[in-house]
Scaffold this motif. Structure first.
Motif, PDB file in Angstrom:
ATOM      1  N   GLU A  29     -12.460  -4.329  11.775  1.00  0.00           N
ATOM      2  CA  GLU A  29     -12.705  -2.988  11.231  1.00  0.00           C
ATOM      3  C   GLU A  29     -11.853  -1.937  11.933  1.00  0.00           C
ATOM      4  O   GLU A  29     -11.235  -1.083  11.288  1.00  0.00           O
ATOM      5  N   LYS A  30     -11.810  -1.985  13.256  1.00  0.00           N
ATOM      6  CA  LYS A  30     -11.039  -0.994  14.009  1.00  0.00           C
ATOM      7  C   LYS A  30      -9.544  -1.147  13.746  1.00  0.00           C
ATOM      8  O   LYS A  30      -8.838  -0.155  13.553  1.00  0.00           O
ATOM      9  N   LEU A  31      -9.059  -2.391  13.700  1.00  0.00           N
ATOM     10  CA  LEU A  31      -7.651  -2.624  13.410  1.00  0.00           C
ATOM     11  C   LEU A  31      -7.319  -2.146  11.998  1.00  0.00           C
ATOM     12  O   LEU A  31      -6.280  -1.522  11.775  1.00  0.00           O
ATOM     13  N   ALA A  32      -8.208  -2.404  11.075  1.00  0.00           N
ATOM     14  CA  ALA A  32      -8.007  -1.974   9.694  1.00  0.00           C
ATOM     15  C   ALA A  32      -7.887  -0.454   9.607  1.00  0.00           C
ATOM     16  O   ALA A  32      -6.987   0.069   8.934  1.00  0.00           O
ATOM     17  N   LYS A  33      -8.778   0.257  10.278  1.00  0.00           N
ATOM     18  CA  LYS A  33      -8.741   1.721  10.247  1.00  0.00           C
ATOM     19  C   LYS A  33      -7.448   2.252  10.853  1.00  0.00           C
ATOM     20  O   LYS A  33      -6.847   3.178  10.328  1.00  0.00           O
ATOM     21  N   LYS A  34      -7.003   1.653  11.950  1.00  0.00           N
ATOM     22  CA  LYS A  34      -5.766   2.096  12.597  1.00  0.00           C
ATOM     23  C   LYS A  34      -4.547   1.853  11.713  1.00  0.00           C
ATOM     24  O   LYS A  34      -3.564   2.570  11.812  1.00  0.00           O
ATOM     25  N   CYS A  35      -4.633   0.833  10.852  1.00  0.00           N
ATOM     26  CA  CYS A  35      -3.504   0.488   9.979  1.00  0.00           C
ATOM     27  C   CYS A  35      -3.684   1.016   8.560  1.00  0.00           C
ATOM     28  O   CYS A  35      -2.870   0.723   7.682  1.00  0.00           O
ATOM     29  N   SER A  36      -4.750   1.757   8.322  1.00  0.00           N
ATOM     30  CA  SER A  36      -5.042   2.362   7.013  1.00  0.00           C
ATOM     31  C   SER A  36      -5.188   1.338   5.892  1.00  0.00           C
ATOM     32  O   SER A  36      -4.660   1.517   4.791  1.00  0.00           O
ATOM     33  N   VAL A  37      -5.895   0.246   6.198  1.00  0.00           N
ATOM     34  CA  VAL A  37      -6.217  -0.766   5.192  1.00  0.00           C
ATOM     35  C   VAL A  37      -7.698  -1.111   5.321  1.00  0.00           C
ATOM     36  O   VAL A  37      -8.372  -0.645   6.232  1.00  0.00           O
ATOM     37  N   SER A  38      -8.200  -1.960   4.441  1.00  0.00           N
ATOM     38  CA  SER A  38      -9.601  -2.364   4.518  1.00  0.00           C
ATOM     39  C   SER A  38      -9.780  -3.539   5.488  1.00  0.00           C
ATOM     40  O   SER A  38      -8.822  -4.248   5.793  1.00  0.00           O
TER      41      SER A  38
END
Length: 62
Positions: A17-26
């Protein structure tokens, strides 16, 4: 294409989740990439590499 994103992410202690948010993906996108069900775009591959402190070549292998 195989990748080491799951291993790098766990070494960094970061959630999908955190990696997704940092990369602007789900989160589902990160999960699909880790399970080799989706090949990311080149721009996403570079964002993942930057967030995980690696190069694209270190993350992805043919």
């Amino acid at each position: 294409m195989k990748n080491s994103i799951r291993d790098r992410r766990k070494e960094s202690g970061i959630s999908q989740e955190k990696l997704a948010k940092k990369c602007s993906v789900s989160r589902q996108t990160i999960n699909a990439i880790e399970n080799n069900k989706y090949d990311p775009s080149l721009s996403l591959a570079f964002r993942l590499a930057a967030e995980l402190g690696a190069t694209v070549d270190e993350l992805f292998t043919p």
